[in-house]
Design a protein around this motif. Structure first.
Motif, PDB file in Angstrom:
ATOM      1  N   ASN A   1       1.053  -1.294   0.056  1.00 49.11           N
ATOM      2  CA  ASN A   1      -0.149   0.119  -0.055  1.00 49.11           C
ATOM      3  C   ASN A   1       0.724   1.354   0.006  1.00 49.11           C
ATOM      4  O   ASN A   1       1.750   1.181   0.455  1.00 49.11           O
TER       5      ASN A   1
ATOM      6  N   ALA B   1      -5.068  -8.509  -1.746  1.00 55.43           N
ATOM      7  CA  ALA B   1      -5.171  -7.130  -2.208  1.00 55.43           C
ATOM      8  C   ALA B   1      -6.153  -6.257  -1.662  1.00 55.43           C
ATOM      9  O   ALA B   1      -6.209  -5.043  -1.685  1.00 55.43           O
TER      10      ALA B   1
ATOM     11  N   ALA C   1      -6.064   2.067  -6.030  1.00 52.57           N
ATOM     12  CA  ALA C   1      -6.700   1.027  -5.482  1.00 52.57           C
ATOM     13  C   ALA C   1      -7.956   1.390  -4.669  1.00 52.57           C
ATOM     14  O   ALA C   1      -9.128   0.776  -4.812  1.00 52.57           O
TER      15      ALA C   1
ATOM     16  N   GLN D   1      -8.664  -5.896  -8.820  1.00 53.24           N
ATOM     17  CA  GLN D   1      -8.007  -4.929  -9.273  1.00 53.24           C
ATOM     18  C   GLN D   1      -6.458  -4.871  -9.246  1.00 53.24           C
ATOM     19  O   GLN D   1      -5.774  -4.136  -8.586  1.00 53.24           O
TER      20      GLN D   1
ATOM     21  N   GLY E   1      -4.451   0.091  -9.628  1.00 57.23           N
ATOM     22  CA  GLY E   1      -4.960  -0.862  -8.639  1.00 57.23           C
ATOM     23  C   GLY E   1      -3.724  -1.111  -7.654  1.00 57.23           C
ATOM     24  O   GLY E   1      -2.986  -0.426  -7.439  1.00 57.23           O
ATOM     25  N   LYS E   2      -3.799  -2.689  -7.346  1.00 60.96           N
ATOM     26  CA  LYS E   2      -2.991  -3.030  -6.202  1.00 60.96           C
ATOM     27  C   LYS E   2      -1.850  -3.614  -7.018  1.00 60.96           C
ATOM     28  O   LYS E   2      -1.710  -4.574  -7.910  1.00 60.96           O
TER      29      LYS E   2
END
Length: 319
Positions: free
Chosen positions: A39, A112, A143, A274, A298-299
């Protein structure tokens, strides 16, 4: 165990090394981690952490030791987990922060979900019912934004997605966005007031989103990806009529039930994880770079595998 540990001497801030195995407390399970996600906020905190610290919060794996107090899942159970130290082969995590991984939920995709998905779920819940309401999501290409678009649309909202780059518009429309606006100028041109804002960018975006609130509306500030200060013009916090509110977010207690809800949505196909980048944790430097430079949609998910010659339970797959 092997783990990604903080190394301030490296550009990415992480190195794959050895770290002490965690010792679970009475109310914790020991999870063999197979997949974890990165993250942006975690990466932004690396410089503030001591060398050798094991980072990460999002994990999917298998319970290898149940909790000593008898709570939580049994050994051999596939789980989704949220807790500090996820970028490692082993994670000790509270039984209140794990959820069973249902059939149909791919573990790499489930990994995720925890931090980003829980943030969206809880901020939408705090805003109350969004059925038929106008929900604005800034930074919708990230995300958190992509999960926000999906969950708000599923809850019956009219979703407005604000993005830096118009290239993201088709994907966000496919996820459920009814309108997509590009850049700060596009955000400021929104004519009709909004009822709920999930604000992830901060700075001038937060100020512009605040000005769009309808009477009684709420802005949930859940990120500051832009890194710029927010400067409110004099008088901009005064509105006639019902009060508008700006709320902070930081509730990460007892996440298990919400993790289970997100995993169930993933398994049923009602939520897309994602995942925009996936690779071995031996490619951690690349993963960090694409997240920091916003080159992943996204992730980013890392696959955590035993070192060569060591035994492991293999990839997590469903029969």
């Amino acid at each position: 165990m092997r783990a990604l540990v903080v190394d301030p001497s490296l550009p990415c801030g992480l190195r794959l090394d050895r770290a002490p195995d965690p010792e679970p407390g009475p109310g914790q399970v020991l999870v063999q981690v197979r997949h974890a996600s990165l993250n942006p906020g975690e990466l932004g905190m690396l410089a503030q952490l001591p060398a050798g610290h094991v980072g990460g919060y999002d994990a999917a794996g298998v319970v290898v030791r149940p909790a000593a107090d008898g709570t939580g899942p049994a050994a051999g159970t596939r789980v989704l987990a949220f807790g500090p130290g996820a970028w490692a082969e082993l994670l000790a995590v509270s039984t209140s922060d794990v959820a069973l991984l249902p059939r149909g939920a791919a573990p790499a995709e489930a990994a995720a979900l925890p931090m980003a998905g829980m943030t969206v779920l809880r901020t939408l819940r705090a805003a109350g019912s969004v059925l038929g309401r106008r929900v604005l999501i800034t930074g919708a290409g990230g995300a958190v934004g992509r999960y926000g678009v999906q969950l708000a649309a599923r809850a019956g909202a009219h979703v407005l997605a604000s993005v830096r780059d118009g290239a993201a518009a088709p994907a966000l429309t496919a996820l459920g966005a009814h309108e997509v606006v590009v850049g700060l100028a596009g955000l400021r041109r929104i004519g009709e007031p909004v009822d709920v804002v999930l604000e992830t960018v901060g700075g001038p975006y937060l100020v512009a989103a605040w000005a769009l609130l309808a009477p009684g509306a709420t802005l949930q500030s859940i990120g500051w990806a832009g890194g710029e200060p927010a400067v409110f013009p004099p008088g901009s916090t005064f509105f006639p009529g019902r009060a508008r509110t700006l709320s902070s977010f930081g509730d990460s207690d007892a996440t298990g039930a919400d993790l289970g809800l997100l995993a169930g949505l993933l398994a049923s196909g009602a939520l897309s994880a994602q995942v925009g980048w996936r690779g071995s944790w031996e490619r951690a430097e690349e993963a960090v770079r694409v997240v920091r430079e916003r080159k992943v949609t996204g992730k980013a998910v890392i696959d955590i595998t035993p070192a060569s010659g060591e035994t492991g339970s293999g990839d997590l797959t469903l029969p």
